[in-house]
Design a protein around this motif. Structure first.
Motif, PDB file in Angstrom:
ATOM      1  N   SER A  21     -21.549   0.845  -4.192  1.00  0.00           N
ATOM      2  CA  SER A  21     -21.703   1.011  -5.628  1.00  0.00           C
ATOM      3  C   SER A  21     -20.879  -0.048  -6.337  1.00  0.00           C
ATOM      4  CB  SER A  21     -21.228   2.403  -6.046  1.00  0.00           C
ATOM      5  OG  SER A  21     -19.818   2.479  -5.967  1.00  0.00           O
ATOM      6  N   ASP A  30     -27.267   6.681  -1.600  1.00  0.00           N
ATOM      7  CA  ASP A  30     -27.702   5.354  -1.153  1.00  0.00           C
ATOM      8  C   ASP A  30     -27.721   5.264   0.366  1.00  0.00           C
ATOM      9  OD1 ASP A  30     -28.020   4.485  -3.766  1.00  0.00           O
ATOM     10  OD2 ASP A  30     -25.997   3.667  -3.880  1.00  0.00           O
ATOM     11  N   SER A  34     -31.060   4.733   2.629  1.00  0.00           N
ATOM     12  CA  SER A  34     -31.124   3.653   3.608  1.00  0.00           C
ATOM     13  C   SER A  34     -31.505   4.180   4.991  1.00  0.00           C
ATOM     14  CB  SER A  34     -29.779   2.927   3.673  1.00  0.00           C
ATOM     15  OG  SER A  34     -29.799   1.922   4.649  1.00  0.00           O
TER      16      SER A  34
END
Length: 133
Positions: A21, A30, A34
């Protein structure tokens, strides 16, 4: 409420896939996105080599295209008959296959599809594989 973050060090094996971030920490959403994207890509690549094997009365078995020249590996318990075996690749087509061999002890059977040029799973060098891969 802020998203939870992971405390990941540079030695973490997932470090190359995570997204930092603006504050420099790893956002759980995130990282999960991923991992999900990587898993979906892996399933898509490997899924092209998975076939349906019809070699028993009611239930189909699954197998994997081992080599592009038509070798298909599947379970032995999925083989009730040795003739009139069909294999259905992911493209929806159906092909005849012959039984090459079977081993009830290891529950493996090998078939050969007459047509070549089949998509195989992407193989990797064993030296690159680690526990958990």
């Amino acid at each position: 409420m802020p998203l939870p973050t992971l405390d990941v060090t540079a030695s973490d094996p997932c470090d190359h896939q995570a997204i930092r971030s603006s504050q420099g920490d790893f956002k759980m959403a995130d990282v999960l996105r991923s991992v999900s994207d990587d898993l979906a890509a892996t399933v898509e690549r490997a899924g092209q080599a998975v076939v349906r094997v019809d070699a028993r009365r009611r239930l189909s078995a699954s197998g994997i295209i081992w080599s592009a020249d038509g070798v298909v590996v599947t379970s032995n318990h999925g083989v009730e008959r040795e003739e009139h075996i069909t294999v259905g690749p992911a493209n929806g087509e159906t092909a005849s296959a012959s039984l090459v061999g079977r081993d009830p002890t290891t529950d493996i059977a090998v078939r050969r599809v007459a047509s070549g040029g089949l998509p195989t799973a992407p193989w990797t060098e064993t030296s690159d594989v680690k526990v958990g891969h």
